[in-house]
Design an enzyme around this catalytic site. Structure first.
Site, mmCIF file in Angstrom:
data_model
loop_
_atom_site.group_PDB
_atom_site.id
_atom_site.type_symbol
_atom_site.label_atom_id
_atom_site.label_comp_id
_atom_site.label_asym_id
_atom_site.label_seq_id
_atom_site.Cartn_x
_atom_site.Cartn_y
_atom_site.Cartn_z
ATOM 1 N N LYS A 87 20.996 71.132 114.190
ATOM 2 C CA LYS A 87 21.592 71.427 112.889
ATOM 3 C C LYS A 87 22.004 72.890 112.825
ATOM 4 O O LYS A 87 21.279 73.773 113.278
ATOM 5 C CB LYS A 87 20.582 71.113 111.782
ATOM 6 C CG LYS A 87 21.105 71.335 110.362
ATOM 7 C CD LYS A 87 20.034 70.988 109.330
ATOM 8 C CE LYS A 87 20.533 71.218 107.908
ATOM 9 N NZ LYS A 87 19.521 70.852 106.902
ATOM 10 N N SER A 162 21.061 67.589 103.556
ATOM 11 C CA SER A 162 22.062 68.438 104.168
ATOM 12 C C SER A 162 22.143 68.268 105.682
ATOM 13 O O SER A 162 23.057 68.803 106.323
ATOM 14 C CB SER A 162 21.738 69.907 103.843
ATOM 15 O OG SER A 162 20.471 70.286 104.375
ATOM 16 N N SER A 186 16.335 66.684 102.890
ATOM 17 C CA SER A 186 17.502 66.823 103.760
ATOM 18 C C SER A 186 17.383 66.211 105.139
ATOM 19 O O SER A 186 18.358 66.161 105.869
ATOM 20 C CB SER A 186 17.878 68.304 103.893
ATOM 21 O OG SER A 186 18.423 68.788 102.696
#
Length: 468
Positions: A87, A162, A186
């Site tokens: 990420k 996210s 997330s």
């Protein structure tokens, strides 16, 4: 489910255990596998936008190192040669870390953050950086860097956020496992929307030394994977622990709450999570339907997150407002209006809230709720009604993960079925520090449920054969 899932003979969905065994036997080459994944990303990711940056030179260098290590026959790391996506909220030395923001589109990391350092030491092959909401501040994966990330089950729908790029990369077979971060759901939100397993560790279990700071009181790095066994390997690396599977001794006391705080849930989601509750009963556990006292999280989480955003990024509002997303500008402006007394009350209430949730585990071993209130919705169209009831756009679709960030416990999302052809996740929650136990319970539930990925796996299967 184990390794007997759809497309199980196709490389993109091979488990870590099978990959490593294939490397040891010389059936597969880490370099050839990495080249296959990089080709898939090049061919398929334009439909998903899961990656913001692909790192082929880095990946192939790591793959060559893994191949040498296997050839020498010595000890190798648990992720040696395993394709990993990272990420874009974690720093990889020499690679841009955008944090999902135009402001940082040219910021090259000078060092690995702690999470990445441990993945690198374990032999992981870093295919690239995955898309994220700007500064992790949205439960969908959209920013100003490029198109929204799509869901592999239906690219016109959100994968959540996210860590949406991380989830999409694994679900579409563009990475074997992914590392995401979870400050308000997330990891679990996108895991549920994309049919993956995702686990949020308790605070402090997975430190990210010299890393990006946001939602500091609540956030943790963690794994997103096609199966619990793969998440177990990654979490063992991230937490520097032996998390080998153990037998769950029961019966466990399971608190099943189908609608926390009485919030509305899509009927298809409710039916799939009910199936998970029945599966827990089939495993011999005592399932009690009950309400959970999770109310009050918004009054704690909201002020503390805004306070954190103002401290870390308040300076951006004056200089870079035009380069920030609407939601980040909104957060920073809301932070300017924060009443200090609200922040003080939130700080005071946080330990009390955590004690309240911790006391639940005196009576129950595990909590079971929906992960999200709806299946994945169309890009840019957050639901304002669920099951005939009005909901707010901010939390309406996903109000069930964030209370357990506030509570400081560990939680995971296990795929438990489909609603309108889209994945549904069941959230399992355990006492703080019981990640090993949570993995064991999750793997038992996964095996009973046998989540079917056939339709999605066929959609993203290799167009021209696969590595045997």
């Amino acid at each position: 489910m184990g390794d007997d899932q759809p497309a199980g003979d196709d490389l993109p969905w091979r488990s870590i255990a099978r990959l490593v065994a294939s490397y040891r036997s010389r059936e597969l080459s880490p370099v050839e596998v990495t080249e296959t994944f990089l080709t898939r990303i090049e061919q398929l990711d334009p439909q998903l936008h899961s990656f913001v940056r692909v790192t082929p030179e880095l990946a192939l260098g790591q793959a060559r190192a893994a191949e040498r290590a296997y050839a020498e026959g010595g000890q190798v790391g648990p992720l040696a040669g395993v394709p990993v996506s990272v990420k874009d909220a974690f720093h990889v030395s020499g690679v841009v870390t955008t944090l999902g923001s135009l402001v940082y589109r040219d910021q090259v990391a000078k060092h690995d953050s702690g999470v990445v350092r441990r993945l690198r030491a374990a032999g992981g092959v870093f295919l690239g950086k995955t898309n994220t909401a700007e500064f992790g501040q949205s439960a969908t994966t959209d920013n100003l860097l490029g198109p929204d990330t799509g869901n592999p089950w239906d690219p016109t729908r959100t994968p959540g956020g996210s860590s949406g790029g991380a989830a999409a990369s694994v679900a579409a077979g563009l990475a074997t496992v992914a590392v995401g971060s979870d400050g308000g759901g997330s990891i679990r939100i996108p895991a549920a929307f994309t049919g993956l397993y995702g686990l949020k560790p308790s605070p402090g279990v997975v430190p990210d030394e010299k890393g990006f700071r946001a939602m500091t009181d609540f956030v943790s790095g963690g794994p997103l994977a096609s199966r619990v066994a793969d998440a177990r390997v990654m979490l063992g690396v991230l937490a520097d622990r032996d998390l080998a599977r153990r037998t769950v001794t029961g019966p466990l006391r399971v608190a099943y709450c189908p609608r926390p705080e009485g919030r509305p849930v899509d009927p298809g989601v409710a039916a799939a999570v009910e199936q998970a509750s029945r599966a827990m009963s089939l495993l011999g556990h005592v399932v009690t339907q009950t309400d959970l006292p999770v109310q009050g999280w918004e009054e704690i989480f909201g002020p503390l997150v805004l306070e954190d955003e103002h401290r870390e990024r308040g300076h951006l509002l004056e200089r870079f407002a035009d380069e920030l997303t609407r939601y980040e500008r909104s957060s920073l402006r809301a932070a300017l209006r924060l009443d200090p007394s609200d922040v003080a009350r939130a700080h005071d209430a946080l330990p009390e809230y955590r004690q309240r949730i911790d006391r639940l585990f005196d009576d129950y071993d595990i909590l079971l709720t929906p992960t999200n209130a709806v299946p994945a919705f169309p890009l840019g169209q957050r639901p304002t009604q669920i099951a005939g009831r009005d909901v707010d756009a901010l939390w309406g679709a996903f109000p069930f993960a964030v209370p357990f960030n506030t509570a400081g416990v560990t939680a995971a999302s296990v795929p438990c079925g489909l609603a309108d052809g889209l994945p549904v996740g069941a959230q399992l929650v355990a006492r703080a520090g019981r990640e090993h136990f949570l993995l064991d319970v999750s793997e038992d539930l996964e095996e009973v449920l046998g989540f079917d990925r056939t339709a999605m796996a066929q959609r993203w299967s290799p167009a021209q054969g696969s590595v045997p």
